[in-house]
Scaffold this active site. Structure first.
Site, PDB file in Angstrom:
ATOM      1  N   ARG A  26     -20.556 -10.337  -9.684  1.00 14.07           N
ATOM      2  CA  ARG A  26     -19.894 -11.541 -10.177  1.00 14.07           C
ATOM      3  C   ARG A  26     -20.861 -12.718 -10.245  1.00 14.07           C
ATOM      4  NH1 ARG A  26     -14.971 -12.184  -6.158  1.00 14.07           N
ATOM      5  NH2 ARG A  26     -16.536 -11.314  -4.740  1.00 14.07           N
ATOM      6  N   TYR A  86       0.847  -1.196   0.000  1.00  9.45           N
ATOM      7  CA  TYR A  86       0.000   0.000   0.000  1.00  9.45           C
ATOM      8  C   TYR A  86       0.881   1.244   0.000  1.00  9.45           C
ATOM      9  CZ  TYR A  86      -4.279   2.648   0.970  1.00  9.45           C
ATOM     10  OH  TYR A  86      -5.348   3.500   0.885  1.00  9.45           O
ATOM     11  N   TYR A 123     -11.400   2.950  -8.673  1.00 13.11           N
ATOM     12  CA  TYR A 123     -10.982   3.161  -7.287  1.00 13.11           C
ATOM     13  C   TYR A 123     -10.455   1.880  -6.647  1.00 13.11           C
ATOM     14  CZ  TYR A 123     -15.538   1.160  -5.901  1.00 13.11           C
ATOM     15  OH  TYR A 123     -16.615   0.337  -5.719  1.00 13.11           O
ATOM     16  N   VAL A 160     -18.794  -0.019  -0.683  1.00 10.22           N
ATOM     17  CA  VAL A 160     -18.875   1.177  -1.518  1.00 10.22           C
ATOM     18  C   VAL A 160     -20.052   1.055  -2.477  1.00 10.22           C
ATOM     19  CG1 VAL A 160     -17.736   2.527  -3.327  1.00 10.22           C
ATOM     20  CG2 VAL A 160     -16.415   1.724  -1.373  1.00 10.22           C
ATOM     21  N   LYS A 167     -18.134  -7.484   5.201  1.00 15.58           N
ATOM     22  CA  LYS A 167     -17.085  -6.699   5.848  1.00 15.58           C
ATOM     23  C   LYS A 167     -16.953  -7.142   7.299  1.00 15.58           C
ATOM     24  CE  LYS A 167     -15.254  -3.290   4.803  1.00 15.58           C
ATOM     25  NZ  LYS A 167     -13.915  -2.999   4.249  1.00 15.58           N
ATOM     26  N   MET A 195      -9.742  -5.339  -7.709  1.00 10.16           N
ATOM     27  CA  MET A 195      -9.833  -6.608  -6.984  1.00 10.16           C
ATOM     28  C   MET A 195      -9.441  -7.819  -7.824  1.00 10.16           C
ATOM     29  SD  MET A 195     -13.193  -6.223  -4.538  1.00 10.16           S
ATOM     30  CE  MET A 195     -14.349  -5.961  -5.887  1.00 10.16           C
TER      31      MET A 195
END
Length: 372
Positions: free
Chosen positions: A213, A91, A282, A193, A365, A285
């Protein structure tokens, strides 16, 4: 994995070498009257690598609470992809090692330094802007990093409102002048998001086209997104047709698209965009590149841009960010903004980490809940 599954208590001399920033000593003697925090149980790492092997849970000794410091007993802290990337060392923002993991979180004030006048024990606060060290039972930071909240705010939402919901808000407002009746398209729609994009767009009268997906449970995922206000939801395989824009019905071609996946999922977003549309990336993945046809630039005039929330999250823009956070938390308290989370006891941190790493399949999450 075994090294990550136990708690160790370091002797003070060893600990000072391991995590020097936890205590402040003048010479070899600490003032007897110094205000000290309670000991803290923390998730730490002293080198980069696989998060499930380099993180350890240790006991940290008390920290001196200086005049402008606030000691907070943590209530909740999420495990974000950016946290995982930081531990892996990939990161852009890299804390000095060794360090305590986590950058978002909320808790109640335990004690304050002698110069603090606007915070008191018992106040609900969140870390703002995000900063290192939230995966522990007690956090001591300068007052500039704490934002006081309405006590009716659920702690798990206060702990998660900055990185994901704020990303959704800024992307909707910063790139295209959207009007009521316009549309946006996004992949990764089941993400936090993505869920926020759907709800914030609906509040503005903006339609949403959502791509998810192909995986078991996709029908249930579609139903959940529709209940949040999604206009159209498609799996990637449903869009494997020549004229998939015919699927839109009365939803207009979108002016703005959001991509957090890359690869084919990004190409689908681009295909939906209207003449002169903009796609904002943004995340990535799928870890696959974005491929854009020459005609998309020449004949459709599409624009590709990127969004990095960290550009908003610095102390110079703290007041502006906190106003947006208060707006989002207001929507949450009013029941107008919600998103999926799984609360995990701090004692089960490494199981929550495994879920965040995808070891146990697709998961919500993970938010660490501390005892109160």
């Amino acid at each position: 994995m075994a090294c990550a599954r136990f708690v160790v208590t370091l002797k003070p001399s060893t600990h000072m070498h391991f995590l020097r920033h936890r205590i402040q000593i003048s010479g070899n003697v600490r003032a007897f009257s110094a205000l000290m925090s309670p000991p803290s149980t923390a998730v730490v790492y002293d080198h980069h690598g696989p998060p499930d092997t380099v993180t350890k849970i240790i006991q940290l000794p008390p920290v001196e609470i200086k005049a402008n410091d606030v000691c907070v007993k943590m209530l909740a802290a999420p495990i974000n992809p950016s946290d995982i990337n930081q531990i892996q060392g990939v990161y852009p923002v890299k804390p000095q090692l060794p360090t305590v993991g986590g950058r978002e979180g909320a808790g109640v004030v335990h004690s304050v330094g002698s110069a603090i006048r606007d915070l008191s024990p018992g106040d609900l606060v969140m870390v703002s802007p995000p900063s290192a060290g939230t995966w522990q039972t007690h956090v001591v930071k300068d007052k500039v990093f704490w934002h006081k909240l309405d006590k009716d705010t659920p702690a798990e939402y206060a702990a998660t409102v900055t990185i994901n919901p704020l990303t959704a808000l800024r992307m909707i407002e910063d790139f295209v002048d959207l009007k009521s009746g316009d549309a946006v398209v996004q992949n990764g729609a089941t993400s936090m998001v993505g869920q926020c994009v759907i709800q914030l767009a609906k509040l503005r009268g903006i339609r949403t086209i959502n791509i998810i997906r192909d995986r078991p449970g996709s029908d249930e995922a579609k139903d959940k997104l529709k209940k949040l206000g999604a206009d159209e939801v498609y799996t990637e395989s449903q869009l494997d047709v020549k004229n998939f824009k015919s699927l839109l019905g009365n939803v207009p071609e979108p002016a703005l698209g959001f991509n957090c996946v890359g690869g084919n999922a990004a190409s689908l977003v681009l295909k939906f965009l209207r003449q002169g549309g903009t796609m904002v990336t943004y995340g990535g993945m799928a870890k696959k590149p974005i491929t854009v046809s020459t005609s998309s630039f020449i004949f459709k005039g599409l624009s590709l841009k990127g969004f990095y929330l960290q550009n908003w999250l610095d102390l110079d823009r703290n007041e502006e960010c906190r106003k947006m956070i208060d707006y989002l938390l207001g929507l949450i308290r009013e029941g107008k903004l919600t998103y999926d989370m799984e609360l995990a006891p701090f004692s089960e941190f490494h199981t929550a980490l495994d879920k965040s790493l995808g070891k146990l399949g697709s998961q919500r999450k993970q938010v660490i809940k501390f005892k109160f």
